[in-house]
Write a protein that holds these residues in place. Sequence first.
Motif, PDB file in Angstrom:
ATOM      1  N   VAL A  21      64.912  42.886  39.829  1.00 14.13           N
ATOM      2  CA  VAL A  21      63.819  43.567  39.137  1.00 14.13           C
ATOM      3  C   VAL A  21      62.604  43.486  40.051  1.00 14.13           C
ATOM      4  CG1 VAL A  21      62.165  43.396  37.234  1.00 14.13           C
ATOM      5  CG2 VAL A  21      64.609  43.230  36.769  1.00 14.13           C
ATOM      6  N   PHE A  56      57.891  44.153  31.555  1.00 16.34           N
ATOM      7  CA  PHE A  56      59.104  43.442  31.958  1.00 16.34           C
ATOM      8  C   PHE A  56      59.398  42.284  31.013  1.00 16.34           C
ATOM      9  CE2 PHE A  56      60.666  39.769  34.573  1.00 16.34           C
ATOM     10  CZ  PHE A  56      62.008  40.116  34.505  1.00 16.34           C
ATOM     11  N   VAL A  67      63.564  38.340  40.671  1.00 15.45           N
ATOM     12  CA  VAL A  67      62.394  39.147  40.344  1.00 15.45           C
ATOM     13  C   VAL A  67      61.490  39.155  41.569  1.00 15.45           C
ATOM     14  CG1 VAL A  67      60.320  39.349  38.919  1.00 15.45           C
ATOM     15  CG2 VAL A  67      62.477  38.602  37.885  1.00 15.45           C
ATOM     16  N   LEU A  69      57.888  40.079  42.585  1.00 15.53           N
ATOM     17  CA  LEU A  69      56.662  40.220  41.816  1.00 15.53           C
ATOM     18  C   LEU A  69      55.469  40.521  42.712  1.00 15.53           C
ATOM     19  CD1 LEU A  69      55.177  39.768  39.068  1.00 15.53           C
ATOM     20  CD2 LEU A  69      55.109  37.330  39.664  1.00 15.53           C
ATOM     21  N   ILE A  86      57.807  34.072  33.522  1.00 19.38           N
ATOM     22  CA  ILE A  86      59.047  34.720  33.974  1.00 19.38           C
ATOM     23  C   ILE A  86      60.189  33.712  33.919  1.00 19.38           C
ATOM     24  CG2 ILE A  86      60.236  35.769  35.942  1.00 19.38           C
ATOM     25  CD1 ILE A  86      57.459  36.816  36.833  1.00 19.38           C
ATOM     26  N   HIS A  90      63.448  34.164  31.783  1.00 22.64           N
ATOM     27  CA  HIS A  90      64.625  34.422  32.634  1.00 22.64           C
ATOM     28  C   HIS A  90      64.845  33.194  33.516  1.00 22.64           C
ATOM     29  CE1 HIS A  90      64.555  38.658  31.447  1.00 22.64           C
ATOM     30  NE2 HIS A  90      63.256  38.625  31.650  1.00 22.64           N
ATOM     31  N   CYS A  93      66.728  33.041  37.160  1.00 19.52           N
ATOM     32  CA  CYS A  93      66.427  33.976  38.248  1.00 19.52           C
ATOM     33  C   CYS A  93      65.524  33.326  39.288  1.00 19.52           C
ATOM     34  CB  CYS A  93      65.794  35.255  37.706  1.00 19.52           C
ATOM     35  SG  CYS A  93      64.082  35.102  37.200  1.00 19.52           S
ATOM     36  N   VAL A  95      62.334  33.919  41.864  1.00 21.75           N
ATOM     37  CA  VAL A  95      61.136  34.765  41.911  1.00 21.75           C
ATOM     38  C   VAL A  95      60.619  34.793  43.348  1.00 21.75           C
ATOM     39  CG1 VAL A  95      58.769  35.088  41.091  1.00 21.75           C
ATOM     40  CG2 VAL A  95      60.525  34.195  39.527  1.00 21.75           C
TER      41      VAL A  95
END
Length: 144
Positions: A21, A56, A67, A69, A86, A90, A93, A95
């Motif tokens: 994402v 999101f 992710v 960002l 985040i 999630h 995940c 980042v």
Amino acid sequence: MQSQVNTDFELNDLAPAYSVVVVDDCANDFFLLEYLLKNSTQAFKSITHFESLDRFLESDIKSPDVVVLDRYMPDSTLSEARIPEIRARHNNCGVIMHTGRLTPSLRSTAAHEGAVAVIEKGSLKARAIGAMVAAAAQVGPSIQ
């Protein structure tokens, strides 16, 4: 008796495919990053774009592997301060902070908040971006 090994495959056939994402308010930045990811040696299941961190976080999207960002977005405070949100939503995940201006203090703050890496926009080629995303997907779940 001799066994035969099939060598008719690409290296990527063995590598996992990741879902990514990208949260960035600038469509051009997203398109460039998407282009680099698609032209890396890494395989991706999906590359999804959100123009807002709030959109999101409020979405019902399945947790991505990574992710990416953007640091400056008009609808929120500096993005590194929101990395814990985040990670709470999630938690498995990785980042990656993606910024137009990289500073040592940003790198330190983002890492402290839970980012796996901080990269400056336009500083990495496709292969390196793909490798960074794969590393973030592997390391992200272990960050507390």
